[in-house]
Motif scaffolding. Structure first.
Motif, PDB file in Angstrom:
ATOM      1  N   SER A   1       0.981  -1.290   0.014  1.00 17.33           N
ATOM      2  CA  SER A   1      -0.085   0.085  -0.049  1.00 17.33           C
ATOM      3  C   SER A   1       0.857   1.267   0.195  1.00 17.33           C
ATOM      4  N   CYS A   2       0.186   2.278  -0.361  1.00 18.24           N
ATOM      5  CA  CYS A   2       0.928   3.614  -0.268  1.00 18.24           C
ATOM      6  C   CYS A   2       1.470   3.916   1.048  1.00 18.24           C
ATOM      7  N   ILE A   3       0.523   3.561   2.090  1.00 10.62           N
ATOM      8  CA  ILE A   3       0.822   3.803   3.499  1.00 10.62           C
ATOM      9  C   ILE A   3       2.053   3.026   3.774  1.00 10.62           C
ATOM     10  N   ASP A   4       2.208   1.894   3.412  1.00 14.21           N
ATOM     11  CA  ASP A   4       3.498   0.946   3.566  1.00 14.21           C
ATOM     12  C   ASP A   4       4.805   1.954   3.183  1.00 14.21           C
ATOM     13  N   VAL A   5       4.694   2.371   1.771  1.00 19.93           N
ATOM     14  CA  VAL A   5       5.797   2.796   1.287  1.00 19.93           C
ATOM     15  C   VAL A   5       6.166   4.296   1.982  1.00 19.93           C
ATOM     16  N   LEU A   6       5.056   4.899   2.196  1.00 18.27           N
ATOM     17  CA  LEU A   6       5.366   6.023   3.193  1.00 18.27           C
ATOM     18  C   LEU A   6       5.932   5.924   4.386  1.00 18.27           C
ATOM     19  N   GLN A   7       5.656   4.968   5.030  1.00 16.87           N
ATOM     20  CA  GLN A   7       6.236   4.638   6.438  1.00 16.87           C
ATOM     21  C   GLN A   7       7.632   4.315   6.362  1.00 16.87           C
ATOM     22  N   GLN A   8       7.969   3.458   5.154  1.00 18.41           N
ATOM     23  CA  GLN A   8       9.331   3.291   4.816  1.00 18.41           C
ATOM     24  C   GLN A   8      10.365   4.540   4.735  1.00 18.41           C
ATOM     25  N   VAL A   9       9.753   5.364   3.660  1.00 16.09           N
ATOM     26  CA  VAL A   9      10.157   6.799   3.408  1.00 16.09           C
ATOM     27  C   VAL A   9      10.289   7.526   4.691  1.00 16.09           C
ATOM     28  N   ALA A  10       9.491   7.333   5.558  1.00 20.48           N
ATOM     29  CA  ALA A  10       9.594   8.341   6.879  1.00 20.48           C
ATOM     30  C   ALA A  10      10.656   7.661   7.911  1.00 20.48           C
ATOM     31  N   ALA A  11      10.944   6.409   7.769  1.00 19.03           N
ATOM     32  CA  ALA A  11      11.887   5.618   8.467  1.00 19.03           C
ATOM     33  C   ALA A  11      13.214   6.148   7.979  1.00 19.03           C
ATOM     34  N   ILE A  12      13.341   6.331   6.542  1.00 21.08           N
ATOM     35  CA  ILE A  12      14.720   6.653   6.191  1.00 21.08           C
ATOM     36  C   ILE A  12      14.819   8.187   6.202  1.00 21.08           C
ATOM     37  N   LYS A  13      14.210   9.083   6.184  1.00 21.15           N
ATOM     38  CA  LYS A  13      14.345  10.364   6.817  1.00 21.15           C
ATOM     39  C   LYS A  13      14.652  10.516   8.047  1.00 21.15           C
ATOM     40  N   GLY A  14      14.058   9.635   9.064  1.00 21.49           N
ATOM     41  CA  GLY A  14      14.788   9.524  10.272  1.00 21.49           C
ATOM     42  C   GLY A  14      16.211   9.177  10.573  1.00 21.49           C
ATOM     43  N   ALA A  15      16.414   8.129   9.551  1.00 14.87           N
ATOM     44  CA  ALA A  15      17.775   7.489   9.564  1.00 14.87           C
ATOM     45  C   ALA A  15      18.808   8.512   8.812  1.00 14.87           C
ATOM     46  N   VAL A  16      18.263   9.349   7.971  1.00 15.52           N
ATOM     47  CA  VAL A  16      19.067  10.174   7.229  1.00 15.52           C
ATOM     48  C   VAL A  16      19.428  11.428   8.426  1.00 15.52           C
ATOM     49  N   ASN A  17      18.394  11.769   9.171  1.00 15.73           N
ATOM     50  CA  ASN A  17      18.662  12.673  10.058  1.00 15.73           C
ATOM     51  C   ASN A  17      19.813  12.088  11.050  1.00 15.73           C
ATOM     52  N   GLY A  18      19.528  10.910  11.517  1.00 15.91           N
ATOM     53  CA  GLY A  18      20.419  10.470  12.505  1.00 15.91           C
ATOM     54  C   GLY A  18      21.750  10.363  12.004  1.00 15.91           C
ATOM     55  N   LEU A  19      21.983  10.112  10.548  1.00 17.98           N
ATOM     56  CA  LEU A  19      23.290   9.965  10.091  1.00 17.98           C
ATOM     57  C   LEU A  19      23.858  11.379  10.035  1.00 17.98           C
ATOM     58  N   MET A  20      23.182  12.270   9.678  1.00 18.20           N
ATOM     59  CA  MET A  20      23.558  13.654   9.637  1.00 18.20           C
ATOM     60  C   MET A  20      24.092  14.144  11.015  1.00 18.20           C
ATOM     61  N   ASN A  21      23.263  13.702  11.896  1.00 16.88           N
ATOM     62  CA  ASN A  21      23.648  13.979  13.452  1.00 16.88           C
ATOM     63  C   ASN A  21      25.173  13.387  13.878  1.00 16.88           C
ATOM     64  N   GLU A  22      25.151  12.493  13.440  1.00 19.08           N
ATOM     65  CA  GLU A  22      26.426  11.459  13.698  1.00 19.08           C
ATOM     66  C   GLU A  22      27.717  12.108  12.820  1.00 19.08           C
ATOM     67  N   LEU A  23      27.288  12.530  11.664  1.00 17.54           N
ATOM     68  CA  LEU A  23      28.535  13.313  10.948  1.00 17.54           C
ATOM     69  C   LEU A  23      28.819  14.620  11.371  1.00 17.54           C
ATOM     70  N   ILE A  24      28.007  15.148  11.789  1.00 13.76           N
ATOM     71  CA  ILE A  24      28.053  16.584  12.629  1.00 13.76           C
ATOM     72  C   ILE A  24      28.713  16.347  13.840  1.00 13.76           C
ATOM     73  N   GLU A  25      28.284  15.425  14.677  1.00 12.29           N
ATOM     74  CA  GLU A  25      29.174  15.147  15.861  1.00 12.29           C
ATOM     75  C   GLU A  25      30.777  14.590  15.257  1.00 12.29           C
ATOM     76  N   ALA A  26      30.825  13.835  14.621  1.00 13.32           N
ATOM     77  CA  ALA A  26      32.275  13.584  14.197  1.00 13.32           C
ATOM     78  C   ALA A  26      33.113  14.601  13.939  1.00 13.32           C
ATOM     79  N   HIS A  27      32.515  15.390  12.851  1.00 19.25           N
ATOM     80  CA  HIS A  27      33.041  16.647  12.446  1.00 19.25           C
ATOM     81  C   HIS A  27      33.523  17.563  13.565  1.00 19.25           C
ATOM     82  N   LEU A  28      32.659  17.845  14.507  1.00 14.36           N
ATOM     83  CA  LEU A  28      32.932  18.754  15.620  1.00 14.36           C
ATOM     84  C   LEU A  28      34.043  18.116  16.741  1.00 14.36           C
ATOM     85  N   ARG A  29      33.991  16.727  16.902  1.00 15.46           N
ATOM     86  CA  ARG A  29      34.928  16.180  17.774  1.00 15.46           C
ATOM     87  C   ARG A  29      36.382  16.158  16.783  1.00 15.46           C
TER      88      ARG A  29
END
Length: 87
Positions: free
Chosen positions: A34-62
């Motif tokens: 369903s479209c909802i299943d795909v949208l939920q997967q996309v939302a999960a990826i968005k969260g994962a990308v934000n987590g990756l970005m935060n990890e990269l920012i922290e690594a850069h700062l350190r």
């Protein structure tokens, strides 16, 4: 960010993102998903990308800002501009 090639946590996040992207591709090719299943997967990826970005920012700062802020003034300014662009 040459130091990141040794960071297993970051590499694992990227591999998980690749797996999630592959799951979306499979879902789009599956008429039963369903479209909802795909949208939920996309939302999960968005969260994962934000987590990756935060990890990269922290690594850069350190690695480049906190460890020796006096010799990385240009990098700090570039980093601030990046934050302003994407915040």
């Amino acid at each position: 960010m040459g130091h990141l090639h040794q960071n297993k946590k970051v590499l694992n996040r990227v591999k998980r993102l690749q797996g999630q992207m592959n799951a979306i591709e499979e879902a789009l090719n599956n008429e039963d998903k369903s479209c909802i299943d795909v949208l939920q997967q996309v939302a999960a990826i968005k969260g994962a990308v934000n987590g990756l970005m935060n990890e990269l920012i922290e690594a850069h700062l350190r690695e480049h800002v906190i460890s020796d802020s006096t010799s990385h003034g240009d990098e700090l300014q570039t980093f601030i501009q990046l934050l302003k662009r994407y915040a």
